[in-house]
Design a protein around this motif. Structure first.
Motif, short mmCIF file in Angstrom:
data_model
loop_
_atom_site.label_atom_id
_atom_site.label_comp_id
_atom_site.label_asym_id
_atom_site.label_seq_id
_atom_site.Cartn_x
_atom_site.Cartn_y
_atom_site.Cartn_z
N LEU A 1 0.82 -1.20 0.00
CA LEU A 1 0.00 0.00 0.00
C LEU A 1 0.86 1.26 0.00
CD1 LEU A 1 -2.81 1.32 0.23
CD2 LEU A 1 -2.58 1.16 2.72
N VAL A 2 1.92 1.25 0.84
CA VAL A 2 2.81 2.41 0.91
C VAL A 2 3.53 2.61 -0.42
CG1 VAL A 2 4.89 3.31 2.02
CG2 VAL A 2 3.09 2.26 3.41
N ASP A 3 3.90 1.50 -1.07
CA ASP A 3 4.58 1.61 -2.36
C ASP A 3 3.64 2.15 -3.45
OD1 ASP A 3 6.90 0.67 -1.26
OD2 ASP A 3 6.56 -1.42 -1.84
N ILE A 4 2.36 1.77 -3.36
CA ILE A 4 1.40 2.21 -4.37
C ILE A 4 0.97 3.65 -4.11
CG2 ILE A 4 -0.94 1.86 -5.27
CD1 ILE A 4 -0.54 -1.14 -4.79
N VAL A 5 0.59 3.91 -2.85
CA VAL A 5 0.12 5.25 -2.49
C VAL A 5 1.35 6.11 -2.15
CG1 VAL A 5 -1.41 6.60 -1.00
CG2 VAL A 5 -2.02 4.25 -1.62
N THR A 6 1.95 6.67 -3.15
CA THR A 6 3.15 7.48 -2.97
C THR A 6 2.80 8.85 -2.40
OG1 THR A 6 2.97 8.32 -5.22
CG2 THR A 6 4.27 6.30 -4.89
N LEU A 7 3.84 9.59 -2.03
CA LEU A 7 3.63 10.94 -1.51
C LEU A 7 2.87 11.79 -2.51
CD1 LEU A 7 4.14 13.29 0.45
CD2 LEU A 7 6.40 13.58 -0.63
N GLU A 8 3.24 11.69 -3.77
CA GLU A 8 2.59 12.50 -4.79
C GLU A 8 1.11 12.15 -4.93
OE1 GLU A 8 6.82 12.50 -5.14
OE2 GLU A 8 5.40 10.81 -5.18
N ALA B 1 -4.60 13.32 -3.78
CA ALA B 1 -5.89 12.99 -3.17
C ALA B 1 -6.31 14.06 -2.17
CB ALA B 1 -5.79 11.63 -2.47
N GLY B 2 -5.35 14.52 -1.36
CA GLY B 2 -5.66 15.59 -0.41
C GLY B 2 -6.07 16.86 -1.12
N GLY B 3 -5.41 17.15 -2.24
CA GLY B 3 -5.76 18.35 -3.00
C GLY B 3 -7.16 18.27 -3.59
N LEU B 4 -7.54 17.09 -4.08
CA LEU B 4 -8.88 16.92 -4.64
C LEU B 4 -9.95 17.08 -3.57
CD1 LEU B 4 -8.26 13.92 -7.08
CD2 LEU B 4 -8.63 16.32 -7.67
N LEU B 5 -9.67 16.53 -2.37
CA LEU B 5 -10.61 16.71 -1.26
C LEU B 5 -10.74 18.19 -0.89
CD1 LEU B 5 -9.80 13.73 1.14
CD2 LEU B 5 -12.02 14.24 0.12
N ALA B 6 -9.61 18.88 -0.92
CA ALA B 6 -9.64 20.32 -0.60
C ALA B 6 -10.46 21.09 -1.63
CB ALA B 6 -8.21 20.87 -0.54
N VAL B 7 -10.30 20.73 -2.90
CA VAL B 7 -11.08 21.39 -3.95
C VAL B 7 -12.56 21.13 -3.75
CG1 VAL B 7 -11.58 21.38 -6.42
CG2 VAL B 7 -9.20 21.39 -5.63
N PHE C 1 -1.13 15.67 5.38
CA PHE C 1 -0.17 15.50 6.47
C PHE C 1 0.20 14.03 6.64
CE2 PHE C 1 -2.07 19.53 8.57
CZ PHE C 1 -1.27 20.32 7.76
N ALA C 2 -0.77 13.14 6.47
CA ALA C 2 -0.49 11.71 6.59
C ALA C 2 0.48 11.25 5.52
CB ALA C 2 -1.79 10.91 6.51
N SER C 3 0.30 11.72 4.30
CA SER C 3 1.21 11.35 3.21
C SER C 3 2.64 11.79 3.50
CB SER C 3 0.72 11.97 1.90
OG SER C 3 -0.59 11.56 1.59
N LEU C 4 2.78 13.00 4.01
CA LEU C 4 4.11 13.50 4.36
C LEU C 4 4.72 12.68 5.49
CD1 LEU C 4 3.28 17.32 4.22
CD2 LEU C 4 4.78 16.08 2.64
#
Length: 406
Positions: A304-311, A316-322, A367-370
């Motif tokens: 999961l960590v390898d698939i869900v990269t920082l980018e 995903a966080g940006g889309l939620l913010a939008v 923040f979780a991604s970072l």
């Protein structure tokens, strides 16, 4: 040497001699090359000399606690196999052969099961027999892939090298749970044999404190199972919040005479945020514990960590913010439609609450991604081969030094 019997001891003058003699007699009867080690934790009643007179080797363990005493005794053991048991004469040290036979057959940890072997009247308090041990053992089997029926039996045998590789750390009564949990997680061959429990031979109260030590066992089981501590409760909470929130976004929900409206929508939003945070904490804990060696690496988490990269996490966080911002803009437009005057909460909150929830979750995701990216940074660790090569290089340099250089 094949076998070492280790007994933790703290003021066991009334029973330690009997236990040592029983263990030695059992080994002699069956031709076992073995010894008895008393891990003394600071006795002041002469237990040490009584144990020596009975034929045991006494090692002094300065750090207080059941786990510390046992770990010190295990490290001092000379046998390939170790059988540990309390020095209060409640366990039958004349019946060690079932443990030895399973160890000889390839087992790495052999647990005694008092519920299968027999508990004599008065040997175990009703609170422990019908609540404490069954409940904690059930939780242990639920949290971890273990079939052990008696997690807290004090009579157990194991390969010394296998158990030392586990890196056991707890110093109190929870040491018993830690051994089973880590052995299970590391894939050791764990088996179980029936054993008996008799009333101990002491006139003083036992060292065990029911509620305090029971809580320490439960706390350990929870901390070593992020799935049950964080993930499952968080997932349930988040799911309930999403279902309730989705239903209430479009209008009130009636169940009989009960009406659920925007007040419930606010509560559902809180459930989503809290549940999402708990799920993230489960992920944090798994990654950190695997990196530090507290828990074995979970392939699913690593994948999961390898698939869900920082980018991808930032996206995903940006889309939620939008989405949240769009909702807030819509709520402002709704307010503007009323000339920025007084609003009807039942209408306005249906826009504001989901939008604010999405906005909060966007920052949680970013923040979780970072944070996961920081946890996942691989640190270079010095391997035994590196240490050996370094030592050889230093030795070679020392040999080539001339007297003048020295």
């Amino acid at each position: 040497m094949e076998l070492t019997v280790v007994m933790p001891c703290l003021n066991e003058a009334e029973t330690v001699e009997t236990c040592v003699r029983k263990a030695i007699a059992c080994m002699r009867e069956h031709g076992i090359d073995g010894e008895v080690v008393i891990a003394d934790n600071g006795s002041t009643d002469g237990s040490q000399q009584l144990a020596r007179d009975a034929g045991a080797r006494v090692v002094h363990i300065d750090e207080k606690g059941y786990g510390n005493a046992l770990l010190g005794g295990i490290r001092a053991a000379r046998g390939k196999y170790v059988i540990m048991g309390d020095a209060d004469d409640s366990y039958d040290f004349t019946g060690l052969m079932p443990f030895v036979e399973e160890l000889r057959a390839g087992a790495e940890l052999v647990m005694g099961n008092r519920f299968r072997g027999g508990i004599a009247p008065g040997a175990m308090p009703p609170l422990h027999r019908y609540l404490g041990n069954p409940v904690l053992s059930f939780i242990g089997r639920l949290f971890f892939p273990s079939a052990i029926g008696d997690f807290h039996c004090g009579l157990r045998g194991f390969r010394r090298d296998s158990i030392l590789r586990l890196g056991l750390q707890t110093g109190g009564m929870e040491f018993a749970s830690e051994m089973v949990v880590k052995a299970t997680l590391q894939g050791l061959d764990v088996r179980e044999v029936p054993t008996t429990l008799s009333p101990d031979g002491r006139s003083r109260p036992p060292h065990l404190r029911s509620w305090r030590d029971g809580w320490r066992h439960l706390r350990f089981l929870l901390l070593y199972s992020p799935r049950w501590l964080f993930f499952i409760p968080g997932l349930v909470l988040m799911t309930l919040g999403l279902v309730a929130g989705a239903a209430l976004t479009f209008g009130p929900v009636y169940i009989g005479k009960l009406a659920f409206d925007v007040d419930t929508l606010v509560g559902a939003s809180a459930m989503v945020v809290i549940g999402f945070q708990a799920v993230l904490f489960a992920l944090f804990t798994k990654v950190y514990a695997a990196e530090e060696g507290f828990l074995p690496e979970d392939r699913r988490i690593r994948k999961l960590v390898d698939i869900v990269t920082l980018e991808k996490g930032l996206l995903a966080g940006g889309l939620l913010a939008v989405a949240g911002l769009c909702g807030l803009v819509a709520s402002l437009a709704h307010w503007g439609g009323r000339d920025f005057g007084e609003l009807i909460p039942a209408e306005s909150l249906r826009l504001v609450v989901p939008s604010a929830t999405a906005f909060v979750m966007s920052f949680q995701t970013i923040f979780a991604s970072l944070f996961i990216s920081i946890l996942g940074i691989r640190r270079s660790r010095e391997t035994p081969a590196d240490i050996a090569a370094s030592a050889a290089e230093e030795a070679a340099e020392a040999v080539t030094l001339t007297p003048a250089d020295a």
